[in-house]
Scaffold this motif. Structure first.
Motif, PDB file in Angstrom:
ATOM      1  N   MET B   1       0.838  -1.315   0.067  1.00  0.00           N
ATOM      2  CA  MET B   1      -0.152   0.022   0.107  1.00  0.00           C
ATOM      3  C   MET B   1       0.896   1.220   0.014  1.00  0.00           C
ATOM      4  O   MET B   1       0.551   2.384  -0.737  1.00  0.00           O
ATOM      5  CB  MET B   1      -0.786  -0.040   1.166  1.00  0.00           C
ATOM      6  CG  MET B   1      -2.165   1.009   1.240  1.00  0.00           C
ATOM      7  SD  MET B   1      -3.291   0.847  -0.075  1.00  0.00           S
ATOM      8  CE  MET B   1      -3.812   2.366  -0.348  1.00  0.00           C
ATOM      9  N   GLY B   2       1.867   1.170   0.638  1.00  0.00           N
ATOM     10  CA  GLY B   2       2.629   2.511   0.980  1.00  0.00           C
ATOM     11  C   GLY B   2       3.390   2.766  -0.293  1.00  0.00           C
ATOM     12  O   GLY B   2       3.204   3.824  -0.681  1.00  0.00           O
ATOM     13  N   ARG B   3       3.918   1.824  -1.011  1.00  0.00           N
ATOM     14  CA  ARG B   3       4.601   1.944  -2.314  1.00  0.00           C
ATOM     15  C   ARG B   3       3.415   2.475  -3.492  1.00  0.00           C
ATOM     16  O   ARG B   3       3.860   3.491  -4.430  1.00  0.00           O
ATOM     17  CB  ARG B   3       5.252   0.442  -2.882  1.00  0.00           C
ATOM     18  CG  ARG B   3       6.730   0.779  -3.005  1.00  0.00           C
ATOM     19  CD  ARG B   3       7.309  -0.604  -3.890  1.00  0.00           C
ATOM     20  NE  ARG B   3       7.051  -0.535  -5.163  1.00  0.00           N
ATOM     21  CZ  ARG B   3       7.263  -1.459  -6.027  1.00  0.00           C
ATOM     22  NH1 ARG B   3       7.314  -2.697  -5.245  1.00  0.00           N
ATOM     23  NH2 ARG B   3       7.349  -1.339  -7.100  1.00  0.00           N
ATOM     24  N   PHE B   4       2.213   1.734  -3.456  1.00  0.00           N
ATOM     25  CA  PHE B   4       1.230   2.300  -4.214  1.00  0.00           C
ATOM     26  C   PHE B   4       0.990   3.632  -4.058  1.00  0.00           C
ATOM     27  O   PHE B   4       0.819   4.693  -5.216  1.00  0.00           O
ATOM     28  CB  PHE B   4      -0.141   1.416  -3.925  1.00  0.00           C
ATOM     29  CG  PHE B   4      -1.332   1.790  -4.659  1.00  0.00           C
ATOM     30  CD1 PHE B   4      -1.400   1.794  -6.195  1.00  0.00           C
ATOM     31  CD2 PHE B   4      -2.274   2.543  -3.974  1.00  0.00           C
ATOM     32  CE1 PHE B   4      -2.488   1.992  -6.626  1.00  0.00           C
ATOM     33  CE2 PHE B   4      -3.578   2.934  -4.571  1.00  0.00           C
ATOM     34  CZ  PHE B   4      -3.549   2.722  -5.989  1.00  0.00           C
ATOM     35  N   ASP B 293      -7.805   7.657  -7.089  1.00  0.00           N
ATOM     36  CA  ASP B 293      -7.054   6.548  -7.377  1.00  0.00           C
ATOM     37  C   ASP B 293      -6.640   5.968  -6.089  1.00  0.00           C
ATOM     38  O   ASP B 293      -6.689   4.440  -5.815  1.00  0.00           O
ATOM     39  CB  ASP B 293      -5.570   7.143  -7.770  1.00  0.00           C
ATOM     40  CG  ASP B 293      -5.414   6.908  -9.411  1.00  0.00           C
ATOM     41  OD1 ASP B 293      -6.625   6.354  -9.897  1.00  0.00           O
ATOM     42  OD2 ASP B 293      -4.447   7.116 -10.199  1.00  0.00           O
ATOM     43  N   LEU B 294      -6.143   6.745  -5.156  1.00  0.00           N
ATOM     44  CA  LEU B 294      -5.984   6.138  -3.624  1.00  0.00           C
ATOM     45  C   LEU B 294      -7.128   5.269  -3.032  1.00  0.00           C
ATOM     46  O   LEU B 294      -7.000   4.205  -2.475  1.00  0.00           O
ATOM     47  CB  LEU B 294      -5.517   7.083  -2.920  1.00  0.00           C
ATOM     48  CG  LEU B 294      -4.065   7.742  -3.403  1.00  0.00           C
ATOM     49  CD1 LEU B 294      -3.533   8.997  -2.365  1.00  0.00           C
ATOM     50  CD2 LEU B 294      -3.109   7.168  -3.401  1.00  0.00           C
ATOM     51  N   LEU B 295      -8.106   6.091  -3.322  1.00  0.00           N
ATOM     52  CA  LEU B 295      -9.397   5.386  -2.407  1.00  0.00           C
ATOM     53  C   LEU B 295      -9.781   4.015  -3.097  1.00  0.00           C
ATOM     54  O   LEU B 295      -9.994   3.169  -2.544  1.00  0.00           O
ATOM     55  CB  LEU B 295     -10.725   6.362  -2.679  1.00  0.00           C
ATOM     56  CG  LEU B 295     -11.593   6.701  -1.799  1.00  0.00           C
ATOM     57  CD1 LEU B 295     -11.051   6.847  -0.566  1.00  0.00           C
ATOM     58  CD2 LEU B 295     -12.696   7.760  -2.004  1.00  0.00           C
ATOM     59  N   ARG B 302      -7.232  -5.335  -5.161  1.00  0.00           N
ATOM     60  CA  ARG B 302      -6.364  -5.903  -6.427  1.00  0.00           C
ATOM     61  C   ARG B 302      -5.930  -4.858  -7.209  1.00  0.00           C
ATOM     62  O   ARG B 302      -5.054  -4.972  -8.317  1.00  0.00           O
ATOM     63  CB  ARG B 302      -7.909  -6.575  -7.419  1.00  0.00           C
ATOM     64  CG  ARG B 302      -8.084  -7.870  -6.892  1.00  0.00           C
ATOM     65  CD  ARG B 302      -9.553  -8.165  -7.548  1.00  0.00           C
ATOM     66  NE  ARG B 302     -10.814  -7.335  -7.266  1.00  0.00           N
ATOM     67  CZ  ARG B 302     -11.844  -7.261  -7.668  1.00  0.00           C
ATOM     68  NH1 ARG B 302     -12.288  -8.424  -8.526  1.00  0.00           N
ATOM     69  NH2 ARG B 302     -12.665  -6.428  -7.538  1.00  0.00           N
ATOM     70  N   ILE B 303      -6.452  -3.472  -7.179  1.00  0.00           N
ATOM     71  CA  ILE B 303      -5.894  -2.289  -8.055  1.00  0.00           C
ATOM     72  C   ILE B 303      -4.493  -2.095  -7.632  1.00  0.00           C
ATOM     73  O   ILE B 303      -3.631  -1.804  -8.287  1.00  0.00           O
ATOM     74  CB  ILE B 303      -6.780  -1.189  -7.902  1.00  0.00           C
ATOM     75  CG1 ILE B 303      -8.160  -1.359  -7.872  1.00  0.00           C
ATOM     76  CG2 ILE B 303      -6.094   0.138  -8.413  1.00  0.00           C
ATOM     77  CD1 ILE B 303      -8.501  -1.397  -9.310  1.00  0.00           C
ATOM     78  N   ARG B 304      -4.126  -2.422  -6.446  1.00  0.00           N
ATOM     79  CA  ARG B 304      -2.900  -2.020  -5.730  1.00  0.00           C
ATOM     80  C   ARG B 304      -1.632  -2.775  -6.554  1.00  0.00           C
ATOM     81  O   ARG B 304      -0.592  -2.165  -6.705  1.00  0.00           O
ATOM     82  CB  ARG B 304      -2.615  -2.211  -4.331  1.00  0.00           C
ATOM     83  CG  ARG B 304      -3.128  -1.134  -3.369  1.00  0.00           C
ATOM     84  CD  ARG B 304      -3.151  -1.751  -2.064  1.00  0.00           C
ATOM     85  NE  ARG B 304      -4.419  -1.626  -1.610  1.00  0.00           N
ATOM     86  CZ  ARG B 304      -4.713  -2.391  -0.394  1.00  0.00           C
ATOM     87  NH1 ARG B 304      -3.879  -3.002   0.267  1.00  0.00           N
ATOM     88  NH2 ARG B 304      -6.055  -2.298   0.093  1.00  0.00           N
ATOM     89  N   VAL B 305      -1.984  -3.810  -7.075  1.00  0.00           N
ATOM     90  CA  VAL B 305      -0.791  -4.865  -7.802  1.00  0.00           C
ATOM     91  C   VAL B 305      -0.765  -4.344  -9.252  1.00  0.00           C
ATOM     92  O   VAL B 305      -2.134  -4.812  -9.932  1.00  0.00           O
ATOM     93  CB  VAL B 305      -1.248  -6.269  -7.469  1.00  0.00           C
ATOM     94  CG1 VAL B 305      -0.007  -7.047  -7.769  1.00  0.00           C
ATOM     95  CG2 VAL B 305      -1.471  -6.659  -5.909  1.00  0.00           C
ATOM     96  N   GLU B 306       0.170  -3.593  -9.619  1.00  0.00           N
ATOM     97  CA  GLU B 306       0.194  -3.661 -10.993  1.00  0.00           C
ATOM     98  C   GLU B 306       1.563  -3.619 -11.625  1.00  0.00           C
ATOM     99  O   GLU B 306       2.592  -3.386 -11.119  1.00  0.00           O
ATOM    100  CB  GLU B 306      -0.446  -2.012 -11.344  1.00  0.00           C
ATOM    101  CG  GLU B 306      -0.584  -1.806 -12.747  1.00  0.00           C
ATOM    102  CD  GLU B 306      -0.922  -0.322 -13.044  1.00  0.00           C
ATOM    103  OE1 GLU B 306      -0.605   0.018 -14.082  1.00  0.00           O
ATOM    104  OE2 GLU B 306      -1.511   0.365 -12.074  1.00  0.00           O
TER     105      GLU B 306
END
Lengths: 306, 306
Positions: B1-4, B293-295, B302-306
């Motif tokens: 999450m932090g990196r995202f 985006d963050l929300l 699933r969105i966080r993994v890209e």
């Protein structure tokens, strides 16, 4: 509350698509899909009719009207709607209905020209970015990100400020504002088409990139382009009327619907029909384009529905 | 999450710089000497030189841009040509009004849009559904400024329920909030409806029904929570359209927010004021998109993994 089978069909206002309809679509030409859509979707067909009537009326207006849109006739100031003046007369006694139709010319022009220009720019950039990738892609898309970050009305305001106002600057302002969305869509489609077998086949026999782009990729983007075109027009018309209303758009003596509302809002309390009629005209025209655009989108790609 | 989070913020920064650069270039290539614009036509030529020197207008564009950005980061957006006050102060003064208007408009959009979308989905393809969706399309096709004028005529002038314009109490914000929020309400309703219909096709809904849950519990407990994901994020993104619409709404209802200031800046040809307000508004939009985006990443892992 219950979700029945029929309750699950995709969208209101558009017909339900049966399985064989969707299968049939894959083999049909764009033109055939149009015909099919208008048979199925009465609302879109009616919208197209409304648009055609307004356009025809605007094009041929000098042929059938006895009134000059700009010649004052002070005896008829603020004449209410009557058989002689269908929408009444304005503060200078000019026939409001005729002025509305002349205003339609500006709105149609503003709807079509900047939209066309921005579509050409957006398509070209989208094709280049999607096909070649790399740094061209990177810079074009970053530029698109930046343009899309602006609220479009504010950016259009700034551009038309820079160019000094008037119709020409609106043309440029609206083109500058709306190319980025097109570029994004076309880029995405180009990227997926580039990987298709027929493009790979063309590449393997040594067809030059620009021929591949124009012969093989662009024609496959046409359905999307038609949808984008129809759905971009109402936005352009809306932005034009807003800009004119704020005083950075069309300037007298040319009439636009936004400018008319701006002018006649002074008389809103005493002669409300003057400001109501042009707004109604914008509403009908924009609504027709939205219905038509939705219909075309559903016909071009039933899977893509919102 | 932090990196995202860090990634997303890093993407927004270049966009913001690009926005500032494009705005700066657009507004600094305007024909006409800024000193003449500021002081009027009849200024003595030697004074022009003095002011050019003092405002350091002869430095290269990029140097001036760097200086502007450095100032803007400290809240210093220059001094208004015409009002002779700090642009930063003017923005700080007008910003609360715009925020107030936007929050009320967003409330309208949520409180009308979500129930309308929910209802349309549950009763999809019935008359109620069509009416709601027609109403939402109307909101998108309605020129904001015209709707505002009509409401003023009806509710302020004819019925005398509400004040015509001003910003003194909640009562004054009712009409502006409805006018501004209507379009967004339509978008929210359409999105809620289509997402809900999509979610209702899933297996876990069938399971929920199969274990004997009441239909209302299925909809509110299982479907709605999932369907709201994109809706929540679209609200953050609507900051852009609300800000664009706020320009029109504020000028009609005489609310001295950012939009009204921008319009005044254009009519007075006050470049620093225009530049400051537009840059600030666009920064808000970028922040809105970032939050969206963050929300989204926060709500849907699933969105966080890209």
């Amino acid at each position: 509350m219950s979700f029945t089978e029929e309750g699950l069909s995709p969208a209101a206002g558009v017909p339900n698509f049966e399985e064989d309809d969707i299968e049939r679509l894959d083999d049909e030409s764009v033109f055939a899909r149009f015909l099919w859509m208008f048979r199925k979707n009465k609302l879109a067909a009616f919208s197209l009719l409304v648009i055609c009537v307004i356009m025809l009326a605007a094009l041929t207006v000098p042929l059938y009207t006895p009134y000059d849109p700009n010649k004052p006739s002070l005896g008829e100031r603020f004449a209410p709607p009557s058989p002689a003046h269908w929408a009444g007369c304005d503060d200078l006694g000019r026939d409001q209905f005729v002025r509305l139709i002349y205003g339609a010319r500006i709105s149609i022009m503003i709807g079509l020209l900047p939209t066309t220009l921005s579509m050409i720019i957006g398509t070209a950039l989208g094709l280049v970015a999607g096909y070649f990738g790399g740094s061209a892609d990177f810079w074009i898309m970053r530029l698109a990100d930046i343009v899309l970050a602006f609220p479009s009305l504010l950016l259009a305001m700034v551009v038309s400020y820079t160019l000094g106002g008037g119709i020409m600057s609106i043309f440029v302002a609206l083109s500058v504002v709306s190319w980025a969305g097109t570029a994004r869509v076309i880029r995405a489609q180009t990227m997926s088409l580039r990987e298709k077998e027929f493009v790979e086949a063309a590449r393997s026999i040594g067809v030059r990139p620009c021929v591949i782009i124009f012969r093989h990729i662009l024609p496959n983007c046409v359905p999307n382009l038609i949808v984008l075109f129809t759905l971009n027009i109402p936005g352009a018309i809306m932005n034009e009327s807003s800009l004119s209303f704020l005083g950075v758009g069309a300037a007298p003596p040319s009439t636009s619907w936004g400018l008319m509302i701006f002018r006649y809002k002074t008389y809103l309390m005493s002669y409300p029909w003057l400001a109501i009629a042009p707004g109604l005209a914008i509403l009908v025209f924009v609504l027709a384009f939205n219905f038509l655009g939705d219909g075309i989108r559903d016909a071009m790609d039933p899977y893509m529905k919102d | 999450m932090g990196r995202f989070i860090v990634n997303r913020i890093l993407i927004s920064v270049p966009v913001l710089i690009g926005v500032a650069l494009i705005l700066f270039l657009l507004l600094n290539v305007v024909p006409g000497d800024p000193v003449t614009v500021m002081m009027g036509e009849h200024i003595k030529p030697n004074l022009i030189e003095v002011f050019r020197e003092r405002m350091r207008l002869d430095d290269p564009v990029l140097v001036r841009f760097a200086r502007y950005i450095a100032g803007a980061l400290r809240g210093d957006f220059g001094i208004s040509y015409k009002l002779n006050r700090e642009v930063g102060g003017l923005i700080a003064q007008s910003f609360p009004h715009t925020i107030k208007l936007s929050v009320y408009a967003a409330l309208v959009a949520w409180l009308i849009g979500i129930p309308a979308g929910l209802f349309s989905a549950v009763k999809s393809n019935t008359l109620i559904d069509r009416a709601f969706m027609g109403f939402s399309l109307l909101g998108v096709s309605l020129p904001v400024f015209w709707a505002g004028l009509l409401m003023q005529y009806l509710f302020a002038y004819k019925l005398r329920w509400l004040p015509v314009n001003g910003y003194y109490s909640l009562k004054y914000f009712i009409m502006p909030a409805i006018v501004l929020g209507w379009g967004s309400a339509g978008t929210v309703a359409r999105l809620t409806r289509s997402n809900l219909l999509e979610i209702m096709k899933n297996d876990f809904i069938r399971t929920a029904r199969a274990k004997g849950l009441k239909e209302s519990a299925v909809v509110t407990g299982h479907a709605l929570k999932n369907a709201m994901l994109p809706v929540v994020t679209i609200m953050a993104m609507q900051v852009a359209s609300l800000l664009g619409g706020a320009v029109m709404t504020e000028s009609i209802f005489g609310i001295p927010g950012l939009g009204l200031i921008a319009v005044r800046a254009i009519s007075m040809r006050d470049m620093p004021l225009l530049q400051g307000t537009i840059l600030f508004s666009t920064a808000l939009v970028i922040a809105g998109n970032l939050i969206a985006d963050l929300l989204y990443g926060f709500l849907d892992p699933r969105i966080r993994v890209e």
